[in-house]
Design a protein around this motif. Structure first.
Motif, PDB file in Angstrom:
ATOM      1  N   TRP A   1       0.810  -1.215   0.000  1.00  0.00           N
ATOM      2  CA  TRP A   1       0.000   0.000   0.000  1.00  0.00           C
ATOM      3  C   TRP A   1       0.845   1.268   0.000  1.00  0.00           C
ATOM      4  CZ3 TRP A   1      -4.989   0.045  -1.044  1.00  0.00           C
ATOM      5  CH2 TRP A   1      -5.739  -1.102  -0.822  1.00  0.00           C
ATOM      6  N   PHE A   2       0.359   2.261  -0.716  1.00  0.00           N
ATOM      7  CA  PHE A   2       0.861   3.629  -0.623  1.00  0.00           C
ATOM      8  C   PHE A   2      -0.354   4.546  -0.680  1.00  0.00           C
ATOM      9  CE2 PHE A   2       1.551   7.538  -3.068  1.00  0.00           C
ATOM     10  CZ  PHE A   2       2.432   8.192  -2.231  1.00  0.00           C
ATOM     11  N   VAL A   3      -0.424   5.524   0.238  1.00  0.00           N
ATOM     12  CA  VAL A   3      -1.520   6.488   0.257  1.00  0.00           C
ATOM     13  C   VAL A   3      -0.928   7.886   0.370  1.00  0.00           C
ATOM     14  CG1 VAL A   3      -3.583   7.296   1.453  1.00  0.00           C
ATOM     15  CG2 VAL A   3      -3.098   4.841   1.346  1.00  0.00           C
ATOM     16  N   ASN A   4      -1.414   8.804  -0.445  1.00  0.00           N
ATOM     17  CA  ASN A   4      -0.943  10.190  -0.392  1.00  0.00           C
ATOM     18  C   ASN A   4      -2.131  11.138  -0.362  1.00  0.00           C
ATOM     19  OD1 ASN A   4       1.454  12.194  -0.856  1.00  0.00           O
ATOM     20  ND2 ASN A   4      -0.125  12.838  -2.281  1.00  0.00           N
TER      21      ASN A   4
ATOM     22  N   ALA B   1      -4.534   6.493  -3.660  1.00  0.00           N
ATOM     23  CA  ALA B   1      -4.187   5.216  -3.040  1.00  0.00           C
ATOM     24  C   ALA B   1      -3.609   4.297  -4.108  1.00  0.00           C
ATOM     25  CB  ALA B   1      -5.416   4.573  -2.407  1.00  0.00           C
ATOM     26  N   GLN B   2      -2.530   3.612  -3.773  1.00  0.00           N
ATOM     27  CA  GLN B   2      -1.863   2.722  -4.721  1.00  0.00           C
ATOM     28  C   GLN B   2      -1.679   1.353  -4.072  1.00  0.00           C
ATOM     29  OE1 GLN B   2       1.575   4.033  -7.223  1.00  0.00           O
ATOM     30  NE2 GLN B   2       2.732   2.557  -6.008  1.00  0.00           N
ATOM     31  N   TYR B   3      -1.991   0.290  -4.832  1.00  0.00           N
ATOM     32  CA  TYR B   3      -1.796  -1.078  -4.355  1.00  0.00           C
ATOM     33  C   TYR B   3      -0.883  -1.810  -5.329  1.00  0.00           C
ATOM     34  CZ  TYR B   3      -2.729  -5.823  -2.778  1.00  0.00           C
ATOM     35  OH  TYR B   3      -2.586  -7.107  -2.300  1.00  0.00           O
ATOM     36  N   GLY B   4       0.228  -2.317  -4.820  1.00  0.00           N
ATOM     37  CA  GLY B   4       1.198  -3.008  -5.655  1.00  0.00           C
ATOM     38  C   GLY B   4       0.803  -4.453  -5.923  1.00  0.00           C
ATOM     39  N   LEU B   5       0.441  -4.767  -7.144  1.00  0.00           N
ATOM     40  CA  LEU B   5       0.149  -6.148  -7.524  1.00  0.00           C
ATOM     41  C   LEU B   5       1.431  -6.969  -7.521  1.00  0.00           C
ATOM     42  CD1 LEU B   5      -2.301  -5.426 -10.472  1.00  0.00           C
ATOM     43  CD2 LEU B   5      -2.884  -6.028  -8.109  1.00  0.00           C
ATOM     44  N   THR B   6       2.522  -6.313  -7.948  1.00  0.00           N
ATOM     45  CA  THR B   6       3.872  -6.862  -7.857  1.00  0.00           C
ATOM     46  C   THR B   6       4.779  -5.711  -7.442  1.00  0.00           C
ATOM     47  OG1 THR B   6       4.562  -6.355 -10.133  1.00  0.00           O
ATOM     48  CG2 THR B   6       3.311  -8.395  -9.796  1.00  0.00           C
TER      49      THR B   6
ATOM     50  N   GLN C   1      -3.993   2.171  -9.155  1.00  0.00           N
ATOM     51  CA  GLN C   1      -4.183   3.413  -8.417  1.00  0.00           C
ATOM     52  C   GLN C   1      -5.641   3.846  -8.483  1.00  0.00           C
ATOM     53  OE1 GLN C   1      -1.409   5.931 -10.593  1.00  0.00           O
ATOM     54  NE2 GLN C   1       0.193   5.607  -9.057  1.00  0.00           N
ATOM     55  N   ALA C   2      -6.101   4.494  -7.417  1.00  0.00           N
ATOM     56  CA  ALA C   2      -7.435   5.085  -7.392  1.00  0.00           C
ATOM     57  C   ALA C   2      -7.366   6.323  -6.514  1.00  0.00           C
ATOM     58  CB  ALA C   2      -8.466   4.099  -6.855  1.00  0.00           C
ATOM     59  N   GLY C   3      -8.188   7.314  -6.836  1.00  0.00           N
ATOM     60  CA  GLY C   3      -8.111   8.530  -6.042  1.00  0.00           C
ATOM     61  C   GLY C   3      -9.273   9.463  -6.284  1.00  0.00           C
ATOM     62  N   LEU C   4      -9.215  10.577  -5.598  1.00  0.00           N
ATOM     63  CA  LEU C   4     -10.222  11.625  -5.706  1.00  0.00           C
ATOM     64  C   LEU C   4      -9.526  12.972  -5.705  1.00  0.00           C
ATOM     65  CD1 LEU C   4     -13.226  12.535  -5.643  1.00  0.00           C
ATOM     66  CD2 LEU C   4     -13.029  12.568  -3.134  1.00  0.00           C
ATOM     67  N   ASP C   5      -9.836  13.803  -6.705  1.00  0.00           N
ATOM     68  CA  ASP C   5      -9.276  15.152  -6.807  1.00  0.00           C
ATOM     69  C   ASP C   5     -10.399  16.161  -6.654  1.00  0.00           C
ATOM     70  OD1 ASP C   5      -6.528  14.417  -7.476  1.00  0.00           O
ATOM     71  OD2 ASP C   5      -7.373  13.703  -9.366  1.00  0.00           O
ATOM     72  N   LEU C   6     -10.190  17.141  -5.783  1.00  0.00           N
ATOM     73  CA  LEU C   6     -11.203  18.158  -5.506  1.00  0.00           C
ATOM     74  C   LEU C   6     -10.653  19.549  -5.786  1.00  0.00           C
ATOM     75  CD1 LEU C   6     -12.521  16.819  -2.075  1.00  0.00           C
ATOM     76  CD2 LEU C   6     -13.692  16.641  -4.275  1.00  0.00           C
ATOM     77  N   ARG C   7     -11.514  20.419  -6.301  1.00  0.00           N
ATOM     78  CA  ARG C   7     -11.149  21.813  -6.529  1.00  0.00           C
ATOM     79  C   ARG C   7     -12.315  22.704  -6.128  1.00  0.00           C
ATOM     80  NH1 ARG C   7     -10.929  22.905 -12.418  1.00  0.00           N
ATOM     81  NH2 ARG C   7     -13.044  23.697 -12.221  1.00  0.00           N
ATOM     82  N   HIS C   8     -12.034  23.694  -5.282  1.00  0.00           N
ATOM     83  CA  HIS C   8     -13.031  24.714  -4.966  1.00  0.00           C
ATOM     84  C   HIS C   8     -12.413  26.067  -5.268  1.00  0.00           C
ATOM     85  CE1 HIS C   8     -16.317  26.843  -3.061  1.00  0.00           C
ATOM     86  NE2 HIS C   8     -15.412  27.608  -2.490  1.00  0.00           N
ATOM     87  N   SER C   9     -13.089  26.873  -6.075  1.00  0.00           N
ATOM     88  CA  SER C   9     -12.512  28.161  -6.461  1.00  0.00           C
ATOM     89  C   SER C   9     -13.558  29.255  -6.453  1.00  0.00           C
ATOM     90  CB  SER C   9     -11.873  28.067  -7.855  1.00  0.00           C
ATOM     91  OG  SER C   9     -12.841  27.747  -8.835  1.00  0.00           O
ATOM     92  N   ASP C  10     -13.080  30.492  -6.237  1.00  0.00           N
ATOM     93  CA  ASP C  10     -13.941  31.658  -6.356  1.00  0.00           C
ATOM     94  C   ASP C  10     -14.222  31.918  -7.834  1.00  0.00           C
ATOM     95  OD1 ASP C  10     -13.782  31.984  -3.606  1.00  0.00           O
ATOM     96  OD2 ASP C  10     -12.079  33.373  -3.728  1.00  0.00           O
TER      97      ASP C  10
ATOM     98  N   GLY D   1      -6.093   4.357 -12.274  1.00  0.00           N
ATOM     99  CA  GLY D   1      -4.909   4.322 -13.118  1.00  0.00           C
ATOM    100  C   GLY D   1      -4.029   3.124 -12.828  1.00  0.00           C
ATOM    101  N   LEU D   2      -2.970   3.029 -13.603  1.00  0.00           N
ATOM    102  CA  LEU D   2      -1.955   1.991 -13.463  1.00  0.00           C
ATOM    103  C   LEU D   2      -0.582   2.631 -13.451  1.00  0.00           C
ATOM    104  CD1 LEU D   2      -3.196  -0.731 -16.010  1.00  0.00           C
ATOM    105  CD2 LEU D   2      -3.223  -0.928 -13.515  1.00  0.00           C
ATOM    106  N   ALA D   3       0.347   2.029 -12.708  1.00  0.00           N
ATOM    107  CA  ALA D   3       1.739   2.469 -12.701  1.00  0.00           C
ATOM    108  C   ALA D   3       2.625   1.251 -12.926  1.00  0.00           C
ATOM    109  CB  ALA D   3       2.091   3.145 -11.386  1.00  0.00           C
ATOM    110  N   LEU D   4       3.579   1.383 -13.841  1.00  0.00           N
ATOM    111  CA  LEU D   4       4.460   0.270 -14.203  1.00  0.00           C
ATOM    112  C   LEU D   4       5.904   0.737 -14.157  1.00  0.00           C
ATOM    113  CD1 LEU D   4       4.969  -2.602 -15.390  1.00  0.00           C
ATOM    114  CD2 LEU D   4       4.748  -1.559 -17.666  1.00  0.00           C
ATOM    115  N   ARG D   5       6.737   0.015 -13.413  1.00  0.00           N
ATOM    116  CA  ARG D   5       8.169   0.327 -13.366  1.00  0.00           C
ATOM    117  C   ARG D   5       8.910  -0.606 -14.312  1.00  0.00           C
ATOM    118  NH1 ARG D   5      11.321   3.401 -10.569  1.00  0.00           N
ATOM    119  NH2 ARG D   5       9.644   3.973  -9.148  1.00  0.00           N
ATOM    120  N   VAL D   6       9.782  -0.022 -15.153  1.00  0.00           N
ATOM    121  CA  VAL D   6      10.534  -0.767 -16.154  1.00  0.00           C
ATOM    122  C   VAL D   6      12.025  -0.567 -15.902  1.00  0.00           C
ATOM    123  CG1 VAL D   6      10.972  -1.100 -18.615  1.00  0.00           C
ATOM    124  CG2 VAL D   6       8.681  -0.436 -17.838  1.00  0.00           C
ATOM    125  N   GLY D   7      12.723  -1.641 -15.692  1.00  0.00           N
ATOM    126  CA  GLY D   7      14.174  -1.567 -15.560  1.00  0.00           C
ATOM    127  C   GLY D   7      14.666  -0.835 -14.327  1.00  0.00           C
ATOM    128  N   GLY D   8      13.827  -0.624 -13.358  1.00  0.00           N
ATOM    129  CA  GLY D   8      14.262  -0.025 -12.106  1.00  0.00           C
ATOM    130  C   GLY D   8      14.308   1.486 -12.092  1.00  0.00           C
TER     131      GLY D   8
END
Length: 293
Positions: free
Chosen positions: A180-183, A210-215, A221-230, A252-259
């Motif tokens: 798990w990673f959460v930001n 939130a990110q969950y590593g399958l490997t 990845q899944a998340g929520l983005d909020l914006r409140h503006s005048d 979304g998806l994140a893939l690391r290639v070659g380190g």
């Protein structure tokens, strides 16, 4: 030379009536790829490229207009130490504006450059820090091109950016425990007057990812983005079809290639719409990459 070749390869792999809307704050954290989902270390130098496609419609009747935007941002980040990371974001923006009267305008060019920094002020849990938190801040600079056609300035809605100085400050928290990673991050932006007497409304942005590593190399990845503006203003007059609250769900998806190479792709769709007047945000698509040197 290796650095220049890598940056060029990254760029090539990704680059596929008057309105006042001019969305200057996108509903997302534009540093997530650049700062990364990993802990920083002294001397880490990262180059990232992010391509973002979105569209919005504002107004009604003969005053309705749709803006399509494609924004490609080159980012560079350097960690002076594990607690302080500096970043530079340079966008290139292409926009197309279509009105209900069938009139169309197109413009492209350099957008407003962002300078930002992230500080780690708290570490706790496990030996290397499971919980990290700190401050973030920066400034958006009025560097954008102001596009003309036949010597006449195009509408502010189709200009690459607002051309305004925008300081911002915020806070963030990250949780690390594989898989798990959460930001969580939140920032406040305030805008000075920019091109054509346009002034964007002050805004608060918040992002949860939130990110969950399958490997070890592939994560969902899944998340929520909020914006409140005048409301935005043009020549001191507020625009009724601007400002309010918008929430965008993200997968979304994140893939690391070659380190060293990180690829990511994501899709945003509106889940909360409490915008003022006549406004509609379409789903958005994002693809990016980052490379550590």
């Amino acid at each position: 030379m290796r650095f220049l070749i890598s940056v060029l390869a990254a760029v090539l792999s990704v680059v596929p009536a008057l309105g006042w809307a001019c969305s200057t704050c996108k509903c997302a954290d534009n540093t997530i790829t650049l700062f990364g989902t990993e802990k920083a270390f002294s001397g880490r130098f990262r180059v990232a490229l992010d391509h973002y496609i979105r569209a919005e419609t504002s107004g009604s009747g003969v005053g309705e207009q749709t803006t399509d935007e494609a924004r490609t941002t080159l980012g560079i980040a350097y960690s002076l130490n594990p607690d302080l990371t500096l970043a530079l974001l340079v966008p290139y923006v292409k926009k197309e504006l279509a009105s209900a009267t069938l009139a169309r305008q197109e413009a492209s060019g350099l957008g407003d450059i962002d300078l930002s920094a992230r500080w780690v002020l708290h570490r706790s849990g496990a030996l290397t820090g499971r919980h990290l938190a700190g401050l973030r801040g920066g400034v958006r600079l009025p560097t954008s091109d102001e596009v003309k056609e036949d010597g006449v300035l195009l509408d502010i809605d189709v200009q690459p950016d607002a051309g305004a100085t925008a300081p911002n400050i915020g806070a963030w928290y990250s949780y690390y425990r594989f898989p798990w990673f959460v930001n969580l991050s939140a920032s406040y932006y305030t805008f000075n007057e920019g091109h054509q007497d346009f002034q964007a409304g002050d805004a608060v942005l918040a992002s949860l990812l939130a990110q969950y590593g399958l490997t070890e190399n592939l994560a969902v990845q899944a998340g929520l983005d909020l914006r409140h503006s005048d409301k935005n203003e043009f020549s001191g007059q507020p625009d009724a079809d601007s400002g309010g609250t918008l929430g965008m769900g993200f997968v979304g998806l994140a893939l690391r290639v070659g380190g060293e190479l990180l690829l990511n792709v994501g899709y945003q769709t509106p889940v909360l719409n409490d915008l003022n007047g006549e406004q509609e945000e379409d789903p958005a698509f994002r693809v990016g990459l980052a490379y550590d040197f």
